[in-house]
Design a protein around this motif. Sequence first.
Motif, PDB file in Angstrom:
ATOM      1  N   PHE A 175      76.493  16.313  37.370  1.00 27.43           N
ATOM      2  CA  PHE A 175      75.883  14.684  37.401  1.00 27.43           C
ATOM      3  C   PHE A 175      76.242  14.306  36.058  1.00 27.43           C
ATOM      4  CE2 PHE A 175      74.900  18.003  40.795  1.00 27.43           C
ATOM      5  CZ  PHE A 175      74.058  17.256  42.485  1.00 27.43           C
ATOM      6  N   PRO A 176      75.302  13.400  36.344  1.00 25.73           N
ATOM      7  CA  PRO A 176      75.498  12.184  34.981  1.00 25.73           C
ATOM      8  C   PRO A 176      74.461  12.276  33.997  1.00 25.73           C
ATOM      9  CG  PRO A 176      75.420  10.897  37.330  1.00 25.73           C
ATOM     10  CD  PRO A 176      75.734  12.862  37.549  1.00 25.73           C
ATOM     11  N   ALA A 177      73.183  12.885  34.463  1.00 25.51           N
ATOM     12  CA  ALA A 177      72.198  13.054  33.315  1.00 25.51           C
ATOM     13  C   ALA A 177      71.232  13.368  33.832  1.00 25.51           C
ATOM     14  CB  ALA A 177      71.268  11.701  33.340  1.00 25.51           C
ATOM     15  N   SER A 178      70.800  14.153  33.165  1.00 24.95           N
ATOM     16  CA  SER A 178      69.289  15.005  33.694  1.00 24.95           C
ATOM     17  C   SER A 178      67.786  14.732  32.829  1.00 24.95           C
ATOM     18  CB  SER A 178      69.372  16.272  33.309  1.00 24.95           C
ATOM     19  OG  SER A 178      70.015  16.770  31.490  1.00 24.95           O
ATOM     20  N   HIS A 179      66.451  15.112  33.278  1.00 31.00           N
ATOM     21  CA  HIS A 179      65.143  15.846  32.806  1.00 31.00           C
ATOM     22  C   HIS A 179      65.189  17.643  32.141  1.00 31.00           C
ATOM     23  CE1 HIS A 179      61.588  14.897  31.524  1.00 31.00           C
ATOM     24  NE2 HIS A 179      61.216  15.634  32.179  1.00 31.00           N
ATOM     25  N   ASP A 180      64.820  17.964  31.703  1.00 35.43           N
ATOM     26  CA  ASP A 180      64.675  19.242  31.585  1.00 35.43           C
ATOM     27  C   ASP A 180      63.021  19.598  31.396  1.00 35.43           C
ATOM     28  OD1 ASP A 180      63.709  21.831  30.765  1.00 35.43           O
ATOM     29  OD2 ASP A 180      65.648  21.893  29.564  1.00 35.43           O
ATOM     30  N   VAL A 181      62.141  19.611  32.330  1.00 37.49           N
ATOM     31  CA  VAL A 181      60.621  19.676  32.646  1.00 37.49           C
ATOM     32  C   VAL A 181      60.336  20.244  31.546  1.00 37.49           C
ATOM     33  CG1 VAL A 181      59.379  20.710  33.993  1.00 37.49           C
ATOM     34  CG2 VAL A 181      61.138  19.112  35.149  1.00 37.49           C
ATOM     35  N   TYR A 182      60.920  21.321  31.393  1.00 36.36           N
ATOM     36  CA  TYR A 182      60.232  21.930  30.118  1.00 36.36           C
ATOM     37  C   TYR A 182      60.327  22.459  29.263  1.00 36.36           C
ATOM     38  CZ  TYR A 182      57.307  23.920  34.615  1.00 36.36           C
ATOM     39  OH  TYR A 182      56.211  24.098  35.649  1.00 36.36           O
ATOM     40  N   GLY A 183      61.320  22.243  28.837  1.00 37.11           N
ATOM     41  CA  GLY A 183      62.267  22.524  27.309  1.00 37.11           C
ATOM     42  C   GLY A 183      63.063  23.722  27.270  1.00 37.11           C
ATOM     43  N   ASP A 184      62.709  24.266  28.665  1.00 36.34           N
ATOM     44  CA  ASP A 184      63.446  25.879  28.377  1.00 36.34           C
ATOM     45  C   ASP A 184      65.220  26.680  28.944  1.00 36.34           C
ATOM     46  OD1 ASP A 184      62.197  26.110  30.388  1.00 36.34           O
ATOM     47  OD2 ASP A 184      60.547  27.556  29.815  1.00 36.34           O
ATOM     48  N   SER A 186      64.924  26.224  32.211  1.00 35.21           N
ATOM     49  CA  SER A 186      64.318  26.615  33.457  1.00 35.21           C
ATOM     50  C   SER A 186      64.352  26.082  34.632  1.00 35.21           C
ATOM     51  CB  SER A 186      62.972  27.697  33.576  1.00 35.21           C
ATOM     52  OG  SER A 186      61.975  26.659  33.330  1.00 35.21           O
ATOM     53  N   VAL A 187      63.686  24.538  34.787  1.00 29.16           N
ATOM     54  CA  VAL A 187      63.917  23.738  35.091  1.00 29.16           C
ATOM     55  C   VAL A 187      64.683  22.312  34.920  1.00 29.16           C
ATOM     56  CG1 VAL A 187      62.517  22.151  37.124  1.00 29.16           C
ATOM     57  CG2 VAL A 187      61.279  24.675  36.469  1.00 29.16           C
ATOM     58  N   VAL A 188      65.307  22.079  35.486  1.00 23.47           N
ATOM     59  CA  VAL A 188      66.117  20.637  34.888  1.00 23.47           C
ATOM     60  C   VAL A 188      66.906  19.877  36.277  1.00 23.47           C
ATOM     61  CG1 VAL A 188      68.208  19.777  34.013  1.00 23.47           C
ATOM     62  CG2 VAL A 188      67.354  22.214  33.193  1.00 23.47           C
ATOM     63  N   ILE A 189      66.378  18.554  36.296  1.00 24.35           N
ATOM     64  CA  ILE A 189      66.015  17.680  37.643  1.00 24.35           C
ATOM     65  C   ILE A 189      67.007  16.740  36.949  1.00 24.35           C
ATOM     66  CG2 ILE A 189      65.125  16.021  38.503  1.00 24.35           C
ATOM     67  CD1 ILE A 189      62.869  16.653  36.763  1.00 24.35           C
ATOM     68  N   ALA A 190      68.065  16.637  38.236  1.00 24.20           N
ATOM     69  CA  ALA A 190      69.375  16.318  37.625  1.00 24.20           C
ATOM     70  C   ALA A 190      69.788  14.726  38.563  1.00 24.20           C
ATOM     71  CB  ALA A 190      70.439  17.145  38.130  1.00 24.20           C
ATOM     72  N   GLN A 191      70.222  14.449  38.145  1.00 26.07           N
ATOM     73  CA  GLN A 191      69.971  12.561  38.940  1.00 26.07           C
ATOM     74  C   GLN A 191      70.956  12.385  39.880  1.00 26.07           C
ATOM     75  OE1 GLN A 191      72.042   9.522  35.879  1.00 26.07           O
ATOM     76  NE2 GLN A 191      70.627   7.766  36.964  1.00 26.07           N
ATOM     77  N   ALA A 192      70.948  12.286  41.018  1.00 19.55           N
ATOM     78  CA  ALA A 192      71.270  12.630  41.630  1.00 19.55           C
ATOM     79  C   ALA A 192      72.114  11.005  42.798  1.00 19.55           C
ATOM     80  CB  ALA A 192      71.261  12.997  43.326  1.00 19.55           C
ATOM     81  N   VAL A 201      68.373  16.317  42.046  1.00 18.87           N
ATOM     82  CA  VAL A 201      69.024  17.541  42.680  1.00 18.87           C
ATOM     83  C   VAL A 201      68.179  18.836  41.531  1.00 18.87           C
ATOM     84  CG1 VAL A 201      70.495  19.673  42.590  1.00 18.87           C
ATOM     85  CG2 VAL A 201      71.226  17.653  43.658  1.00 18.87           C
ATOM     86  N   VAL A 202      66.911  19.437  41.902  1.00 22.92           N
ATOM     87  CA  VAL A 202      65.706  20.266  41.146  1.00 22.92           C
ATOM     88  C   VAL A 202      66.894  21.641  40.611  1.00 22.92           C
ATOM     89  CG1 VAL A 202      63.795  20.471  40.866  1.00 22.92           C
ATOM     90  CG2 VAL A 202      63.986  19.296  41.855  1.00 22.92           C
ATOM     91  N   PHE A 203      67.320  21.929  39.868  1.00 22.16           N
ATOM     92  CA  PHE A 203      68.118  23.168  39.487  1.00 22.16           C
ATOM     93  C   PHE A 203      66.602  23.882  38.748  1.00 22.16           C
ATOM     94  CE2 PHE A 203      71.629  20.612  39.443  1.00 22.16           C
ATOM     95  CZ  PHE A 203      72.620  20.901  40.014  1.00 22.16           C
ATOM     96  N   VAL A 204      67.013  25.426  39.394  1.00 24.98           N
ATOM     97  CA  VAL A 204      66.032  25.850  38.758  1.00 24.98           C
ATOM     98  C   VAL A 204      66.851  27.600  38.539  1.00 24.98           C
ATOM     99  CG1 VAL A 204      63.683  27.680  39.155  1.00 24.98           C
ATOM    100  CG2 VAL A 204      63.860  25.389  40.182  1.00 24.98           C
ATOM    101  N   THR A 205      65.794  28.400  37.376  1.00 27.73           N
ATOM    102  CA  THR A 205      66.380  29.682  36.708  1.00 27.73           C
ATOM    103  C   THR A 205      65.420  30.455  36.660  1.00 27.73           C
ATOM    104  OG1 THR A 205      68.361  29.021  35.801  1.00 27.73           O
ATOM    105  CG2 THR A 205      67.991  30.717  35.225  1.00 27.73           C
ATOM    106  N   VAL A 206      65.265  31.676  37.088  1.00 21.71           N
ATOM    107  CA  VAL A 206      64.274  32.273  37.181  1.00 21.71           C
ATOM    108  C   VAL A 206      64.170  33.832  36.413  1.00 21.71           C
ATOM    109  CG1 VAL A 206      62.820  31.405  39.349  1.00 21.71           C
ATOM    110  CG2 VAL A 206      65.052  33.972  39.264  1.00 21.71           C
TER     111      VAL A 206
END
Length: 289
Positions: A175-184, A186-192, A201-206
């Motif tokens: 995906f072309p760009a992103s925003h890391d919510v917490y800076g770690d 764990s939650v990254v919002i991808a531009q779609a 798209v919201v990518f989450v790693t637990v």
Amino acid sequence: MTNHLAVAPWSLGLPDASPPAGMSLYRLPTGFYETRAAFAVKGGAFSDKRRFAASAVLITHPAGDLLIDAGFGAGLADHVALLPRVERAPYSREKTVKEQLDAAGYDCANLRGVLVTHVHWDHVSGLDSLHVPIWINADEMRYGAEDTHGAVFRTVSAGLPVHEYAFDGPAYLGFPASHDVYGDGSVVIAQAGGHTFGSVVVFVTVPDGDRYAFIGDIAWQSDAITDGLERPWLMRKMADTDAAKVRENLQRVIALRDLMRIVPAHDGGAYESIAALPARFPTVDGSQR
């Protein structure tokens, strides 16, 4: 004859993520509406009845919690009445997100806001009882303000604070760009985009290493991912602002299907690996309310 999208698996590795030990993920089903597979995926049968889930996901994180989408709200009947008649379908409402959180003793002061994948009615109806900021990007805010499909959003968002984030991060998993919510990571919002102006798209790693891709309405049902199926032509014309971009995004998430759990917003079964809310959330001192 149905054309299946042929997609090569993602081979460039996964981005680093360091989810904190106190992070958790919970599903909050709020109901469903009924439609047919013929309207969901190309080549689907009219006789195949589908339940389209309306769900939210709660992310708890030491730096503050977030909801992904809001599901059905208390004023659902009024919200459905705002839709064009052709878009109304039989529906069943369960407890709203707010009702579920209250029943579990969750303190909504912990919520940083509701991160919307996009502003269509079945993703934002529940904002009517959640008095927290809406996390949204500028393109999606413009869609909600201008498009006829933003009528419910304009109603339920009135008076709510808005947290407008920017895609200030690099390309992410195609995906072309992103925003890391917490800076770690764990939650990254991808531009779609493509479904709406600013859909994401919201990518989450637990903490156990499992990864999820909450893809909103890039696809409505999981067989679109497993079988490489777009929406039928008519539904692409009716539902998407840029069908070609949706196709590209669908190919991107199909490429990831062996690396993480892909969660189309309206497939109830795709949420089953996510824990239900606990019966009671612990208080700050660790006791049960």
